[in-house]
Design a protein around this motif. Structure first.
Motif, PDB file in Angstrom:
ATOM      1  N   SER A  22      45.736  49.204  31.480  1.00  0.00           N
ATOM      2  CA  SER A  22      45.843  49.550  32.691  1.00  0.00           C
ATOM      3  C   SER A  22      47.463  49.792  32.793  1.00  0.00           C
ATOM      4  N   ARG A  45      48.215  50.858  29.005  1.00  0.00           N
ATOM      5  CA  ARG A  45      47.059  51.946  29.764  1.00  0.00           C
ATOM      6  C   ARG A  45      46.899  53.127  28.316  1.00  0.00           C
ATOM      7  N   SER A 110      46.254  52.085  23.799  1.00  0.00           N
ATOM      8  CA  SER A 110      44.883  52.462  23.889  1.00  0.00           C
ATOM      9  C   SER A 110      45.181  53.973  23.940  1.00  0.00           C
ATOM     10  N   GLU A 135      42.843  50.606  20.696  1.00  0.00           N
ATOM     11  CA  GLU A 135      41.743  50.539  21.557  1.00  0.00           C
ATOM     12  C   GLU A 135      41.318  51.829  21.761  1.00  0.00           C
ATOM     13  N   TYR A 139      34.446  55.157  26.555  1.00  0.00           N
ATOM     14  CA  TYR A 139      33.468  55.059  27.390  1.00  0.00           C
ATOM     15  C   TYR A 139      33.389  56.143  28.353  1.00  0.00           C
ATOM     16  N   TRP A 208      39.975  47.002  42.166  1.00  0.00           N
ATOM     17  CA  TRP A 208      41.208  47.449  42.631  1.00  0.00           C
ATOM     18  C   TRP A 208      41.441  48.470  43.877  1.00  0.00           C
ATOM     19  N   ARG A 250      37.103  37.170  38.038  1.00  0.00           N
ATOM     20  CA  ARG A 250      37.584  36.650  39.187  1.00  0.00           C
ATOM     21  C   ARG A 250      38.216  35.378  39.105  1.00  0.00           C
ATOM     22  N   VAL A 269      42.153  42.675  34.675  1.00  0.00           N
ATOM     23  CA  VAL A 269      42.943  43.650  35.446  1.00  0.00           C
ATOM     24  C   VAL A 269      43.275  43.646  36.809  1.00  0.00           C
ATOM     25  N   SER A 270      42.125  44.016  37.420  1.00  0.00           N
ATOM     26  CA  SER A 270      42.314  43.778  38.988  1.00  0.00           C
ATOM     27  C   SER A 270      42.656  42.493  39.426  1.00  0.00           C
ATOM     28  N   MET A 273      46.345  42.618  39.029  1.00  0.00           N
ATOM     29  CA  MET A 273      47.041  43.731  40.219  1.00  0.00           C
ATOM     30  C   MET A 273      47.136  42.963  41.515  1.00  0.00           C
TER      31      MET A 273
HETATM   32  C1  LIG Z   1      44.423  50.869  37.862  1.00  0.00           C
HETATM   33  C2  LIG Z   1      43.710  51.054  36.783  1.00  0.00           C
HETATM   34  C3  LIG Z   1      44.048  51.636  35.514  1.00  0.00           C
HETATM   35  C4  LIG Z   1      43.080  51.560  34.566  1.00  0.00           C
HETATM   36  N1  LIG Z   1      43.760  52.444  33.270  1.00  0.00           N
HETATM   37  C5  LIG Z   1      42.716  52.115  32.243  1.00  0.00           C
HETATM   38  C6  LIG Z   1      43.043  53.082  31.054  1.00  0.00           C
HETATM   39  O1  LIG Z   1      44.238  53.727  31.099  1.00  0.00           O
HETATM   40  N2  LIG Z   1      42.376  52.768  30.209  1.00  0.00           N
HETATM   41  C7  LIG Z   1      41.338  52.169  29.960  1.00  0.00           C
HETATM   42  O2  LIG Z   1      40.624  51.927  29.019  1.00  0.00           O
HETATM   43  N3  LIG Z   1      41.117  51.396  31.039  1.00  0.00           N
HETATM   44  C8  LIG Z   1      41.489  51.441  32.275  1.00  0.00           C
HETATM   45  N4  LIG Z   1      41.336  50.647  33.256  1.00  0.00           N
HETATM   46  C9  LIG Z   1      40.146  49.843  33.188  1.00  0.00           C
HETATM   47  C10 LIG Z   1      40.655  48.415  32.969  1.00  0.00           C
HETATM   48  O3  LIG Z   1      40.985  48.337  31.630  1.00  0.00           O
HETATM   49  C11 LIG Z   1      39.417  47.368  33.077  1.00  0.00           C
HETATM   50  O4  LIG Z   1      38.323  47.799  32.141  1.00  0.00           O
HETATM   51  C12 LIG Z   1      38.730  47.694  34.300  1.00  0.00           C
HETATM   52  O5  LIG Z   1      39.548  47.624  35.502  1.00  0.00           O
HETATM   53  C13 LIG Z   1      37.579  46.574  34.754  1.00  0.00           C
HETATM   54  O6  LIG Z   1      38.397  45.116  34.685  1.00  0.00           O
HETATM   55  P1  LIG Z   1      38.684  44.384  35.965  1.00  0.00           P
HETATM   56  O7  LIG Z   1      37.546  43.966  36.903  1.00  0.00           O
HETATM   57  O8  LIG Z   1      39.158  43.242  35.583  1.00  0.00           O
HETATM   58  O9  LIG Z   1      39.767  45.453  36.615  1.00  0.00           O
HETATM   59  C14 LIG Z   1      42.001  50.773  34.230  1.00  0.00           C
HETATM   60  C15 LIG Z   1      41.671  49.992  35.601  1.00  0.00           C
HETATM   61  C16 LIG Z   1      42.566  50.296  36.489  1.00  0.00           C
HETATM   62  C17 LIG Z   1      42.215  49.362  37.788  1.00  0.00           C
END
Ligand SMILES: Cc1cc2nc3c(=O)[nH]c(=O)nc-3n(C[C@H](O)[C@H](O)[C@H](O)COP(=O)(O)O)c2cc1C
Length: 366
Positions: A22, A45, A110, A135, A139, A208, A250, A269-270, A273
Motif C-alpha cells: 500500500s 506498494r 511488490s 511479493e 490476484y 479504506w 481490525r 493496511v486499512s 491508514m
Molecule cells: C490505498 C491502498 C492501496 C493498495 N495498494 C496495493 C498494491 O499496490 N498492491 C497490492 O498487492 N495490494 C494493495 N492494496 C491491498 C492491501 O495490500 C490489502 O491487501 C488490502 O487493503 C486488504 O487489507 P486491509 O483490510 O487491511 O486494508 C492496497 C490497499 C489500499 C487500501
C-alpha cells in the motif's frame, strides 16, 4: 511481554503483524514510524511494470476530506498516483526505506507486471535492489475482464517458475482464495519455488474507501475473513511454504484466529491508514496479552493449533476449527476495547464471548 516472533518468507520477524502492500510506505517517515511502532515487516506498494491502460497513471487515490483531516500522518497518501510505474525510482525508494528502518524490519517489494516478459525482467531488477523478498501481485489475474487468461493458475505457476529462475530473494504470491483445488495449486507454487502465499480477498473495495464500518449486507466483505481462515487452516498443512493473511484486520481477533489457523504473518493496511502506526503497537500488545491468556510465553506455541497439519483425524480438526474459529471461543476478550467493555458484563460461553455476526456466518466468500 510474550514473544511474538515468527518465521515468514525466510526471515525471523518480531511479530506476525506486518504492513501490507500500500502507499503506507510511500513516505520514508511513515515507513520509519510503522517500523518504530513494531511492524514485523513492511511491504511496498506494487510496482506496475509494462504498458498501462489509458488513464491509469493519472488516477489518484480517492479519499474524503474527513480522512484528510483525521489522519494527518498519512494525508499525503491521497495525493499520490495509484501506481508506481518507474522501476528505477522504485528501487531507489526501496533502498531509502531499507536504510531508514534498518535490518531488523525486513522490507518486501511488490510487483505487478502487465506482460509475461516484464514479470521476469522487473523482478530481476527489483531483486538487485536488495528487498527482503518480492511479493507477486497476481490476484488481478482472476478478475481482469479485459485479459482473462485461459487458466489463471497455469499462468501464475509459469510466472513464478520464470521469476524463480532469475531471482534469489524469497518470493511470495498474493492470491485470491478461490477454486476447489487451492491446496494443489499452492503445492505447485511451492514446487516451482514460491516461499509463501498471501491469501487476500479482493472481491470488495478496501475498507479504506468507505470507512471501517462493515456493511453487513455484503457477505465476504473485507471484514469477513471466514473464507481465508478456512483456507489458511488447510493450506498451512502444505509443507515447505508459508501462508500470510490479508484483509479485514481490525483487532487482535483476526490476528489470533489467523495465527491459530497457521498463518505465519498477518498483513494490515486499512486500519493503519485510519489509525496510524499506533494501531500496530496496540495489535502487538493485545496479541501478547492473548498469548499469555492461553498460558503461553511464545506465539509460536499457538501458531497452527487449528491447522489441518496438526490433526490426523479430519473430524477432530473440524471440531477444533468450529470451536475456535467459527464459534469464536477466543481472543477478542483480550483486546483492550473489549477488556474495558467487558468490565461488569456477564460472561457468554466458554471464554465469555459469542461469535461475531460476520465471522459466524460460515465460509461463503472472503
Ligand atoms: C490505498 C491502498 C492501496 C493498495 N495498494 C496495493 C498494491 O499496490 N498492491 C497490492 O498487492 N495490494 C494493495 N492494496 C491491498 C492491501 O495490500 C490489502 O491487501 C488490502 O487493503 C486488504 O487489507 P486491509 O483490510 O487491511 O486494508 C492496497 C490497499 C489500499 C487500501
Amino acid at each position: 511481554m510474550a514473544d511474538l516472533g515468527t518465521r515468514y518468507l525466510g526471515h525471523r520477524l518480531q511479530t506476525p503483524v506486518v504492513v501490507g502492500a500500500s502507499p503506507l510506505t510511500d513516505d520514508v517517515r511513515s515507513a520509519e514510524a510503522l517500523a518504530e511502532a513494531g511492524a514485523g515487516m513492511l511491504t511496498l506498494r506494487s510496482l506496475v511494470a509494462g504498458p498501462l491502460s489509458l488513464g491509469v497513471e493519472v488516477r489518484r487515490l480517492p479519499g474524503s476530506e474527513r480522512h484528510r483531516r483525521q489522519h494527518a500522518m498519512f494525508a499525503g497518501l491521497l495525493d499520490v498516483p495509484r501506481f508506481a510505474t518507474d522501476v528505477e525510482e522504485y528501487c531507489e525508494h526501496l533502498a531509502a526505506i531499507r536504510r531508514a528502518v534498518g535490518a531488523s524490519v525486513p522490507v518486501v517489494a511488490s510487483v505487478y507486471a502487465r506482460s509475461p516478459q516484464s514479470w521476469e525482467a522487473t523482478c530481476r531488477r527489483v531483486a538487485a535492489a536488495g528487498p527482503a523478498g518480492i511479493e507477486l501481485n497476481v490476484y488481478g489475474m482472476y478478475a481482469n475482464g479485459h485479459a482473462v487468461p485461459r487458466d489463471p493458475e497455469e499462468v501464475i505457476v509459469a510466472i513464478v517458475r520464470a521469476v524463480r529462475q532469475h531471482v534469489r530473494v524469497p518470493v511470495a504470491v498474493k492470491l485470491l482464495p478461490v477454486g476447489r483445488t487451492l491446496i494443489r495449486f499452492v503445492q505447485r507454487l511451492r514446487d516451482v519455488g514460491a516461499d509463501a502465499v498471501v491469501l487476500f480477498n479482493a472481491f470488495h473495495r478496501s475498507d479504506w474507501f468507505r470507512g471501517l464500518e462493515h456493511d453487513a449486507r455484503l457477505p465476504g466483505g473485507p471484514a469477513d475473513p471466514v473464507v481465508r481462515y478456512f483456507w489458511i487452516s488447510r493450506v498451512s498443512a502444505v509443507e515447505g511454504i508459508d501462508v500470510a493473511y490479508s484483509g479485514g484486520v481490525r483487532s487482535v481477533d483476526q490476528v489470533a484466529k489467523a495465527t491459530l489457523c497457521g498463518a505465519a504473518a498477518v498483513q494490515v493496511v486499512s486500519l493503519l491508514m485510519h489509525e496510524g502506526p499506533a494501531a500496530v503497537r496496540r495489535l502487538n500488545e493485545d496479541l501478547a496479552a492473548w498469548v499469555a491468556s492461553r498460558g503461553q510465553r511464545k506465539l509460536r506455541a499457538l501458531q497452527g493449533e487449528v491447522s489441518m497439519r496438526r490433526y490426523r483425524l479430519l473430524d477432530a480438526f473440524e471440531l477444533a476449527y468450529t470451536r475456535e474459529i467459527l464459534l469464536g471461543a477466543l481472543p477478542a476478550m483480550h483486546s483492550r476495547e473489549r477488556r474495558e467493555a467487558r468490565s461488569g458484563a456477564h460472561g457468554r460461553g466458554r471464554t465469555g464471548i459469542a461469535a461475531s455476526g460476520a465471522e459466524a456466518r460460515g465460509p461463503t466468500a472472503g
